[in-house]
Design an enzyme around this catalytic site. Sequence first.
Site, short mmCIF file in Angstrom:
data_model
loop_
_atom_site.label_atom_id
_atom_site.label_comp_id
_atom_site.label_asym_id
_atom_site.label_seq_id
_atom_site.Cartn_x
_atom_site.Cartn_y
_atom_site.Cartn_z
CD GLU A 42 2.57 -0.34 -8.38
OE1 GLU A 42 2.69 0.37 -7.35
OE2 GLU A 42 1.54 -0.97 -8.66
N GLY A 130 2.60 -9.15 4.45
CA GLY A 130 3.74 -9.41 3.57
C GLY A 130 3.33 -9.77 2.15
N GLY A 132 2.11 -7.40 -0.06
CA GLY A 132 2.12 -6.22 -0.91
C GLY A 132 0.80 -5.47 -0.91
CG LEU A 133 -2.69 -6.93 -0.68
CD1 LEU A 133 -3.86 -7.86 -0.36
CD2 LEU A 133 -2.93 -6.23 -2.03
CB SER A 134 -0.27 -1.11 2.10
OG SER A 134 0.49 -0.74 1.01
CB SER A 135 -0.27 -5.59 6.34
OG SER A 135 1.07 -5.98 6.10
CB SER A 136 3.79 -1.96 7.04
OG SER A 136 3.95 -1.79 5.67
CG ASP A 182 2.16 1.81 0.18
OD1 ASP A 182 1.74 1.97 -0.98
OD2 ASP A 182 3.17 1.15 0.46
#
Length: 392
Positions: A42, A130, A132-136, A182
Amino acid sequence: MSEARLIFAVDYAALISRFERQFGHRPAFLSRAPGRVNLIGEHTDYNDGFVLPMAIDREVAVVGAPRDDRRIRLYALNFDDEADFALDQLQRSEPADWSDYPRGVAWALQEAGFDLAGFDGVLYGDVPIGSGLSSSAAIEMAVFMAFAACQPALAGLDRVRAAKLAQRAENAFVGVNCGIMDQFVSALGQAGHALFIDCRSLDYAPVPMPGGTAVVVVDTAAPRSLAASAYNERRAQCEAAARLLGVPALRDLSPEIFAQRRAALPALVAQRAEHVIYENRRVLDAVAALRAGDVATFGRLMNESHDSLRDLYEVSSAELDAVVEIARGVSGVYGARMTGAGFGGCAIALAEQTAVDALRDAVMREYPARTGRQPSIYVCTANDGASWRLLT
Ligand code: GLA
């Protein structure tokens, strides 16, 4: 929005009928890209270091059909919102919204010299937004694949290049200063495997996930309000450390060399650098442990990673620490840590499959009592990276 609530996992057939209703004709392709969890490594990616994420079985999908002009009409079922924009006039939306990711991908591709064709599409994702699982990154790669489905020159593009272009969209168009992790794992993940990535060379290797175990993701339901400013501040501290120690990036320092030279750094900068340098070593050790089938060592390294993020890098939160402590108290849990940038979002635990119910019960019982928040729990498996196919 009622329809969005009805669809839980991504239901491709429902998306196809939604497309037909929305646009009045049949779709021609389906593209999809997963979210991710990071198992270990991380805040190392932007230091040219090592990461070990895994693409998860939650994804963003686009069902679409090419257009003859250079217009994009993309209806997002999650938001009940349609973005309509021309490929010749790409601007960020005001105020910022989900459509900045598709716009940004189009921008990055065109800036790299690719000719794009317009398309109509319906987009839906079951990656929690939103958290933190990298939807973006999943939106970016799913839209990238939609462009690939419409444009033969893109279809054969190297996946590493695709990930870099999606990262460029996020850095230079959306304006988020993220590393490569990501987009990379969303593009290149493999079912049943974690992905070991060298973020300098961009070499990568799939590492099989251990049988009989489960990755349990706990969403703390805590807002990630400080994340962006703290992320940029941590990056700046890492860059300062590398500069002061005369190396291109913190990747270039082993723990042993760092121990000899850390006195040259201001205390806080040394503390941040220490996390990154030891975290890189932990990733290498964790990959070796996984390859040797030593899940216990892997879990111990996850625990050490979390403690370092909490105490040295200072990006954890009371909620993340609570999940981690609860998980570590459950028998059959090998290790637990926060995942992603931190400051809220999700924590993960690697557990024996037979311990999942006990873990779920413990989190559901103790976490609300300790934090006043209601968690969500997802048991995730390692999924394939982004893809597209023609619909017949
Ligand atoms: C976010 C960024 C990644 C990475 C992590 C921290 O997820 O998007 O590039 O830096 O934080 O490891």
